[in-house]
Motif scaffolding. Sequence first.
Motif, short mmCIF file in Angstrom:
data_model
loop_
_atom_site.label_atom_id
_atom_site.label_comp_id
_atom_site.label_asym_id
_atom_site.label_seq_id
_atom_site.Cartn_x
_atom_site.Cartn_y
_atom_site.Cartn_z
N GLU A 1 0.81 -1.22 0.00
CA GLU A 1 0.00 0.00 0.00
C GLU A 1 0.85 1.27 0.00
O GLU A 1 0.37 2.33 -0.38
N GLU A 2 2.11 1.18 0.37
CA GLU A 2 2.97 2.37 0.44
C GLU A 2 3.67 2.67 -0.87
O GLU A 2 4.22 3.75 -1.05
N SER A 3 3.64 1.74 -1.82
CA SER A 3 4.30 1.99 -3.11
C SER A 3 3.41 2.90 -3.96
O SER A 3 2.21 3.04 -3.70
N GLY A 4 4.00 3.51 -5.00
CA GLY A 4 3.23 4.37 -5.89
C GLY A 4 2.07 3.62 -6.54
O GLY A 4 0.93 4.08 -6.54
N GLY A 5 2.36 2.46 -7.08
CA GLY A 5 1.32 1.65 -7.70
C GLY A 5 0.29 1.19 -6.69
O GLY A 5 -0.91 1.17 -6.98
N ARG B 1 -0.59 2.73 -3.92
CA ARG B 1 -1.46 3.87 -3.56
C ARG B 1 -2.51 4.12 -4.64
O ARG B 1 -3.67 4.38 -4.35
N ARG B 2 -2.08 4.05 -5.90
CA ARG B 2 -3.04 4.27 -6.99
C ARG B 2 -4.09 3.17 -7.00
O ARG B 2 -5.29 3.44 -7.19
N THR C 1 -6.57 3.74 -4.23
CA THR C 1 -7.56 4.76 -4.58
C THR C 1 -8.62 4.17 -5.49
O THR C 1 -9.82 4.43 -5.32
#
Length: 157
Positions: free
Chosen positions: A118-122, A124-125, A128
């Motif tokens: 959940e903390e990586s860029g992907g 997080r996206r 969302t």
Amino acid sequence: MRDEEAARQSAERMALMLTDWGFPRMPARVLMTVMTADEDLLTAADIGDRLGVSPAAVSGAVRYLIQLGMLGREPLPGSRRDAFRLPQNAWYEITALKGGLFKILADMSDEAVRALGEESGGGRRMATMRDYFIFVEGEFPKLLERWREHKADNGLD
């Protein structure tokens, strides 16, 4: 007074928009032809005539639309042919059927979040995306109920 050429062009533009959104082209054209018809029932030959295609070309599109709940089939009395009509709540029905898609997308997004972290860029996206589809799924029944109320209040049945 009905302007046949303007009606045909309008139906074709709507079909093209549906195609741009990923709807198959011939089912989109058939759907818009039936939607814009003054008659409640159309045969495959009627639809084919209006589209300038053979009834056989209409056949696969009709099957597709029936599976989605966007068209209904009725036998023509005294004939071996069938006619097709829009269900009374065609748009409501298809939207309700597709409602389960939001849950599937939320679950798949959540699976991706777990895989990515959940903390990586992907991650997080994807989180969302998951949260959006969870929200939409929760709001969807309320929206459909509001639509039913709106129809009843405004005599749209």
